[in-house]
Motif scaffolding. Structure first.
Motif, PDB file in Angstrom:
ATOM      1  N   MET A   1       2.482  -0.476   5.444  1.00  0.00           N
ATOM      2  CA  MET A   1       2.160  -1.686   4.672  1.00  0.00           C
ATOM      3  C   MET A   1       3.267  -2.728   4.846  1.00  0.00           C
ATOM      4  SD  MET A   1       2.658  -3.280   1.426  1.00  0.00           S
ATOM      5  CE  MET A   1       3.636  -2.004   0.675  1.00  0.00           C
ATOM      6  N   GLY A 167       0.170   0.336  -2.288  1.00  0.00           N
ATOM      7  CA  GLY A 167       1.057   0.795  -1.216  1.00  0.00           C
ATOM      8  C   GLY A 167       0.398   0.968   0.139  1.00  0.00           C
ATOM      9  N   GLU A 168       0.405   2.204   0.619  1.00  0.00           N
ATOM     10  CA  GLU A 168      -0.013   2.472   2.000  1.00  0.00           C
ATOM     11  C   GLU A 168      -1.527   2.398   2.198  1.00  0.00           C
ATOM     12  OE1 GLU A 168       2.156   2.407   4.361  1.00  0.00           O
ATOM     13  OE2 GLU A 168       3.666   2.152   2.792  1.00  0.00           O
ATOM     14  N   ARG A 169      -2.270   2.103   1.131  1.00  0.00           N
ATOM     15  CA  ARG A 169      -3.729   2.006   1.314  1.00  0.00           C
ATOM     16  C   ARG A 169      -4.136   0.689   1.966  1.00  0.00           C
ATOM     17  NH1 ARG A 169      -6.073   4.351  -4.412  1.00  0.00           N
ATOM     18  NH2 ARG A 169      -4.788   6.218  -4.423  1.00  0.00           N
TER      19      ARG A 169
END
Ligand code: TXA
Ligand code: MG
Length: 333
Positions: A1, A167-169
């Motif tokens: 991200m 976050g990383e989504r």
């Protein structure tokens, strides 16, 4: 991200490398959190069903809920929806700005069915934040964007809060600093004879009623009220319980204050945050979600919230707080 800090005041965004990256990711069907004047939105190309499906997955949002499509101006909006006289009056007065209009959808609109939840209507909004209008204009397609938070949780008003929640989504966040209004857009449906207030928000009800010269109707049947997150009883929920209209602070509670005077017991509060020591509702709206996050992080079992007046932006603030206080079993067992 990635986080792309973008100066919101620069004249043209075309030369900004962060803008170019955000645009490239949106074009490729990825998820990008973008600022609006209300809260951060989790954006994707509204015409790309796979991309829109990604929004529901990242948010863990029930897929029957329609998303708002963000466009650069009224002309663009009219390519997707049918504007009657009331809708046009409201759009001309309040766009760009924190107002969403739910109008009949044009059959020729390329917005995917998943974004509108298969309804015959579409929610359209022209955000005040220039960079986000520039992104949708450069993409040449509307941006479907719900608030950038996991479903049922507190909306985000900073890039840091988006990063912590999603976050990383997601591919990245366009960071223009804290959002100036702080509560979501007011939603008005203009599909029947009378405009209906579906959700109080950043434009006070009074300003709309004054312009239209008549009161806004309340939602009546299920058609007015799709089972949508912002309208579910439990929403905007912190981990802590929320106790409204608190006249005192009890042991173990944190205090969300409003105005110059704190209630009895405030000295013993686990944490204290004041929405507006001056008692100003605009300042309170802007601070609301950030302070709820801060008090939630204090570890208090309950957040006691002082009474908030119901006028102006107070209606939207009270709406969000009452959903934050509602029983949680719809979201978390
Ligand atoms: O300020 C805002 O409105 C923010 C920013 C990102 O634009 N967006 C936002 O989106 O709050 P969301 O998804 O959290 O809430 C949008 C609400 C939902 O409650 C949904 O039901 C309603 O808009 N909505 C969208 N399209 C609709 C439609 N066709 N009919 C009825 N309600 C609709
Ligand atoms: Mg939301």
């Amino acid at each position: 991200m990635k986080i792309w800090p973008i100066d919101p005041l620069q004249k043209h965004f075309d030369d900004d490398p962060g803008f170019a990256e955000a645009l490239r990711n949106l074009g490729a069907g990825r998820l990008v959190a973008v600022p609006t004047e209300t809260v951060y939105g989790l954006a994707a190309d509204a015409t790309n069903a796979d991309a829109v499906a990604g929004i529901f997955a990242a948010k863990e949002r029930p897929s029957f809920n329609p998303l708002i499509s963000h466009v650069e101006d009224l002309d663009a909006a009219e390519r997707h929806g049918v504007f009657d006289a009331a809708a046009r009056t409201l759009a001309e007065a309040f766009w760009p700005g924190p107002l969403t209009l739910v109008v009949e959808r044009r059959s020729t609109s390329p917005i995917c069915d998943l974004a509108t939840a298969g309804l015959s209507t579409v929610g359209l909004r022209v955000p005040a934040t220039r960079v986000t209008r520039a992104l949708t204009a450069a993409l040449g397609r509307p941006l479907a964007a719900p608030s950038a938070n996991r479903s049922g949780r507190i909306s985000t008003t900073t890039a840091e809060a988006v990063a912590a929640d999603l976050g990383e989504r997601i591919a990245g966040i366009v960071d223009c600093g804290p959002t100036p209004v702080g509560v979501e857009s007011t939603i008005v449906a203009t599909v029947g004879p009378d405009p209906v207030l579906l959700r109080p928000g950043g434009i006070p009800r009074g300003a709309i009623e004054e312009l239209l010269g008549r009161p806004l109707a309340a939602p009546t049947d299920a058609a007015d009220r799709p089972s949508a997150p912002g309208m579910l009883a439990s929403h905007y929920a912190p981990d802590a319980k929320v106790r409204l209209d608190a006249e005192d602070v009890r042991p173990g509670e944190a205090l969300l204050a409003f105005g110059p005077e704190l209630p009895p017991g405030a000295d013993g509060a686990i944490a204290v945050a004041n929405l507006s020591p001056a008692g100003d509702l605009t300042e309170a709206a802007k601070a609301l979600f950030g302070l709820m996050r801060r008090l939630d992080a204090s570890g208090a079992a309950t957040i006691a919230v002082m009474p908030i007046p119901d006028d102006g932006l107070g209606e939207a603030i009270r709406d969000r707080l009452s959903r934050a206080a509602a029983p949680r079993n719809m979201h978390r067992p």
